[in-house]
Design a protein around this motif. Structure first.
Motif, PDB file in Angstrom:
ATOM      1  N   SER A 101      24.546  43.516  46.512  1.00 38.86           N
ATOM      2  CA  SER A 101      25.930  43.650  46.975  1.00 38.86           C
ATOM      3  C   SER A 101      26.750  42.413  46.625  1.00 38.86           C
ATOM      4  CB  SER A 101      25.955  43.870  48.489  1.00 38.86           C
ATOM      5  OG  SER A 101      25.546  42.688  49.153  1.00 38.86           O
ATOM      6  N   PHE A 102      28.063  42.501  46.840  1.00 39.44           N
ATOM      7  CA  PHE A 102      28.938  41.353  46.628  1.00 39.44           C
ATOM      8  C   PHE A 102      28.585  40.221  47.591  1.00 39.44           C
ATOM      9  CE2 PHE A 102      32.986  39.038  47.320  1.00 39.44           C
ATOM     10  CZ  PHE A 102      33.199  38.608  46.012  1.00 39.44           C
ATOM     11  N   ASP A 103      28.130  40.566  48.807  1.00 32.61           N
ATOM     12  CA  ASP A 103      27.698  39.552  49.766  1.00 32.61           C
ATOM     13  C   ASP A 103      26.614  38.653  49.189  1.00 32.61           C
ATOM     14  OD1 ASP A 103      29.408  40.091  51.780  1.00 32.61           O
ATOM     15  OD2 ASP A 103      27.990  41.171  53.055  1.00 32.61           O
ATOM     16  N   TYR A 104      25.713  39.262  48.422  1.00 32.77           N
ATOM     17  CA  TYR A 104      24.614  38.495  47.827  1.00 32.77           C
ATOM     18  C   TYR A 104      25.164  37.346  46.982  1.00 32.77           C
ATOM     19  CZ  TYR A 104      20.409  37.559  45.022  1.00 32.77           C
ATOM     20  OH  TYR A 104      19.346  36.954  44.398  1.00 32.77           O
ATOM     21  N   ASN A 108      25.051  33.459  48.450  1.00 37.07           N
ATOM     22  CA  ASN A 108      24.061  32.631  47.757  1.00 37.07           C
ATOM     23  C   ASN A 108      24.665  31.693  46.722  1.00 37.07           C
ATOM     24  OD1 ASN A 108      21.667  33.634  49.044  1.00 37.07           O
ATOM     25  ND2 ASN A 108      21.895  35.509  47.864  1.00 37.07           N
ATOM     26  N   TYR A 109      25.837  32.050  46.179  1.00 38.23           N
ATOM     27  CA  TYR A 109      26.418  31.265  45.092  1.00 38.23           C
ATOM     28  C   TYR A 109      27.869  30.845  45.326  1.00 38.23           C
ATOM     29  CZ  TYR A 109      22.304  32.736  42.463  1.00 38.23           C
ATOM     30  OH  TYR A 109      21.016  32.952  42.041  1.00 38.23           O
ATOM     31  N   GLY A 110      28.479  31.318  46.394  1.00 39.42           N
ATOM     32  CA  GLY A 110      29.884  31.014  46.622  1.00 39.42           C
ATOM     33  C   GLY A 110      30.806  31.753  45.690  1.00 39.42           C
ATOM     34  N   HIS A 111      30.347  32.846  45.098  1.00 34.96           N
ATOM     35  CA  HIS A 111      31.153  33.619  44.152  1.00 34.96           C
ATOM     36  C   HIS A 111      32.292  34.327  44.882  1.00 34.96           C
ATOM     37  CE1 HIS A 111      32.204  35.973  40.684  1.00 34.96           C
ATOM     38  NE2 HIS A 111      31.930  37.117  41.299  1.00 34.96           N
ATOM     39  N   GLN A 112      33.461  34.357  44.252  1.00 37.87           N
ATOM     40  CA  GLN A 112      34.637  35.006  44.817  1.00 37.87           C
ATOM     41  C   GLN A 112      35.165  36.056  43.840  1.00 37.87           C
ATOM     42  OE1 GLN A 112      35.708  34.324  47.943  1.00 37.87           O
ATOM     43  NE2 GLN A 112      34.032  32.837  48.133  1.00 37.87           N
ATOM     44  N   LEU A 113      35.971  36.957  44.345  1.00 34.81           N
ATOM     45  CA  LEU A 113      36.597  37.941  43.465  1.00 34.81           C
ATOM     46  C   LEU A 113      37.415  37.248  42.387  1.00 34.81           C
ATOM     47  CD1 LEU A 113      37.979  40.626  45.966  1.00 34.81           C
ATOM     48  CD2 LEU A 113      35.964  40.826  44.522  1.00 34.81           C
ATOM     49  N   ALA A 114      37.323  37.760  41.174  1.00 28.69           N
ATOM     50  CA  ALA A 114      38.183  37.273  40.098  1.00 28.69           C
ATOM     51  C   ALA A 114      39.618  37.691  40.389  1.00 28.69           C
ATOM     52  CB  ALA A 114      37.712  37.849  38.767  1.00 28.69           C
ATOM     53  N   PRO A 115      40.618  36.966  39.862  1.00 23.46           N
ATOM     54  CA  PRO A 115      42.018  37.325  40.130  1.00 23.46           C
ATOM     55  C   PRO A 115      42.337  38.789  39.819  1.00 23.46           C
ATOM     56  CG  PRO A 115      41.906  35.170  39.088  1.00 23.46           C
ATOM     57  CD  PRO A 115      40.509  35.713  39.088  1.00 23.46           C
ATOM     58  N   ALA A 116      41.824  39.321  38.698  1.00 22.30           N
ATOM     59  CA  ALA A 116      42.109  40.716  38.351  1.00 22.30           C
ATOM     60  C   ALA A 116      41.480  41.675  39.360  1.00 22.30           C
ATOM     61  CB  ALA A 116      41.587  41.007  36.947  1.00 22.30           C
ATOM     62  N   GLN A 117      40.314  41.333  39.883  1.00 22.01           N
ATOM     63  CA  GLN A 117      39.665  42.173  40.896  1.00 22.01           C
ATOM     64  C   GLN A 117      40.436  42.135  42.212  1.00 22.01           C
ATOM     65  OE1 GLN A 117      35.833  40.233  40.733  1.00 22.01           O
ATOM     66  NE2 GLN A 117      34.934  41.860  39.475  1.00 22.01           N
ATOM     67  N   ARG A 118      40.901  40.959  42.572  1.00 20.93           N
ATOM     68  CA  ARG A 118      41.672  40.844  43.815  1.00 20.93           C
ATOM     69  C   ARG A 118      43.008  41.595  43.704  1.00 20.93           C
ATOM     70  NH1 ARG A 118      40.636  38.227  48.119  1.00 20.93           N
ATOM     71  NH2 ARG A 118      38.930  37.057  47.151  1.00 20.93           N
ATOM     72  N   GLU A 119      43.591  41.539  42.527  1.00 18.29           N
ATOM     73  CA  GLU A 119      44.837  42.274  42.301  1.00 18.29           C
ATOM     74  C   GLU A 119      44.601  43.782  42.381  1.00 18.29           C
ATOM     75  OE1 GLU A 119      48.073  42.898  38.669  1.00 18.29           O
ATOM     76  OE2 GLU A 119      46.808  41.103  38.716  1.00 18.29           O
TER      77      GLU A 119
END
Length: 442
Positions: A101-104, A108-119
């Motif tokens: 999942s995105f939670d993973y 675990n890595y501090g990954h965030q949605l990319a700007p295009a995904q957030r848009e």
């Protein structure tokens, strides 16, 4: 062995397989369903959650492929109120129940949605239909009312739909257009060669995108489970892509072998198969043979491209791979449960490796003998698999159901080192009519 038992070792995994004569006489294809129902228009487009009538039963689309009067076009990130404006040939959607999942990635890595995904997420949630859609999906996944969730929990679940790394590529048809009853399913082999090429390229675009949008991904696994005995939740044609933070054991083993012998895929796969007359079909850009050392009867398709990964292939090279994969699915038939597995060079791999696809017929269930000995019983030996598939390919080509550019069985050239991934043998031609005798004709 003298009694007819054939013992095999897979050169890449070390898997030990026996084909025992008595067990090899088991039936190949499952019997037709005992009862079938005539197809209605409602059933044809709404048999399961993946069908066109049920777009809102699946998570928000990442993309769809549509064919219109001006040809093929891709539409990305439709809103909920736009889902039925067009009919998708293929859709890319998040898996509602992800393996990773995105939670993973976030935890675990501090990954965030990319700007295009957030848009895309903000646009989808900007309408009442979009908000209602994601709320219903979250309730279905968690079995909790949306109204009882905290804002943080809601946002976490919604982000999964827009930034997760487990996608599904869904084909339009549940049944072929000419099907008359619900026992006739649309499989990879019932697509036209052109449709299968679109299916393949659309999947590769998703694979490339999963690598591009998450820097922590080390491997994107691509696979297809066809029918429930092969692990499918729906008997509706679809592929899956799962992004992971490891290369996976299979890739690690192959990298070790490729470091020791950079030409291993030519020597111990394609060339070895050719020397034992196991080549099934080929074209200028790919070659397929009956595999050996597999737990299940397996067809192996290797790309001949110099480029190591699918998204780097030319459109012509991709069409070559697609035509072989499509033809072998057509020869297998929609009644054979099977897994399609893609293997490619990980982006951080340090040795050349060709892209290859395996089609495994799930005709048996691994049981106690296999688990206790790690010797697996494959009910069809490679030579028998070759004969079955070659005969079916010749028939299908005669009917015009597969690409007419395929060379089948004895028509295949069996040229050594035909895989061009290895630069050491890439331009080593075999003597033929183009290279006349040094002493003149005759």
């Amino acid at each position: 062995m003298s009694d007819g038992t054939l013992k095999q070792i897979n050169p890449f995994t070390g898997t030990q397989v026996w084909t025992v004569p008595g067990r090899a006489r088991r039936p190949l294809r499952a019997p037709e369903p005992a009862t079938t129902a005539p197809l209605t228009d409602e059933l044809r487009t709404g048999a399961c959650a993946f069908c066109p009538e049920h777009y809102r039963q699946t998570p928000p689309e990442k993309a769809r492929l549509v064919t219109g009067t001006q040809g093929e076009r891709m539409i990305r990130h439709l809103r909920a109120d736009q889902l039925f404006d067009t009919v998708a040939d293929f859709r890319r959607i998040p898996n509602l129940f992800e393996i990773v999942s995105f939670d993973y990635w976030q935890l675990n890595y501090g990954h965030q949605l990319a700007p295009a995904q957030r848009e895309a997420m903000a646009d989808y949630l900007s309408t009442d239909a979009g908000r209602a859609h994601v709320a219903a999906l979250v309730e279905r996944r968690t079995q909790q009312p949306w109204a009882h969730m905290s804002q943080a929990d809601r946002e976490a679940h919604v982000e999964d739909f827009f930034g997760g790394g487990h996608d599904v590529i869904v084909a339009r048809r549940h049944y072929p257009d000419d099907a008359e009853n619900d026992g006739q399913l649309a499989s990879s082999g019932t697509l036209t060669p052109d449709e299968h090429d679109s299916y393949l390229r659309f999947t590769i675009d998703a694979q490339r995108d999963l690598y591009a949008t998450n820097p922590y991904v080390r491997y994107v696994a691509v696979f297809q489970n066809w029918l429930r005995p092969a692990g499918a939740s729906f008997d509706h044609l679809h592929k899956q892509l799962v992004a992971i933070d490891e290369r996976g054991m299979q890739a690690e083993l192959e990298i070790q072998r490729a470091r020791a012998n950079p030409n291993v895929y030519n020597e111990f796969a394609v060339d070895y198969a050719a020397q034992h007359n196991l080549t099934v079909t080929e074209n200028d850009h790919a070659v397929a043979f009956a595999g050996f050392g597999h737990r299940y009867p397996t067809l192996e398709i290797f790309s001949r491209s110099e480029r190591p990964q699918p998204w780097l292939h030319s459109t012509t090279e991709l069409r070559g791979m697609s035509d072989l994969i499509h033809a072998l699915h057509a020869a297998s038939g929609p009644g054979v449960p099977c897994n399609e597995e893609w293997h490619h060079k990980p982006p951080d791999g340090d040795v050349p490796m060709p892209w290859r696809v395996l089609i495994k017929w799930r005709l048996s269930t691994i049981a106690g003998f296999e688990g206790g000995t790690k010797i697996y019983l494959n009910t069809i030996d490679p030579q028998t698999l070759r004969d079955i598939v070659t005969a079916d390919l010749l028939r299908l080509r005669e009917q015009g159901a597969i690409a007419d550019t395929l060379r089948i069985g004895p028509e295949c050239a069996r040229v050594p080192n035909s895989l061009r991934y290895n630069p050491a043998v890439r331009r080593t031609p075999r003597p033929d009519a183009a290279f006349p005798s040094l002493y003149g004709p005759g």
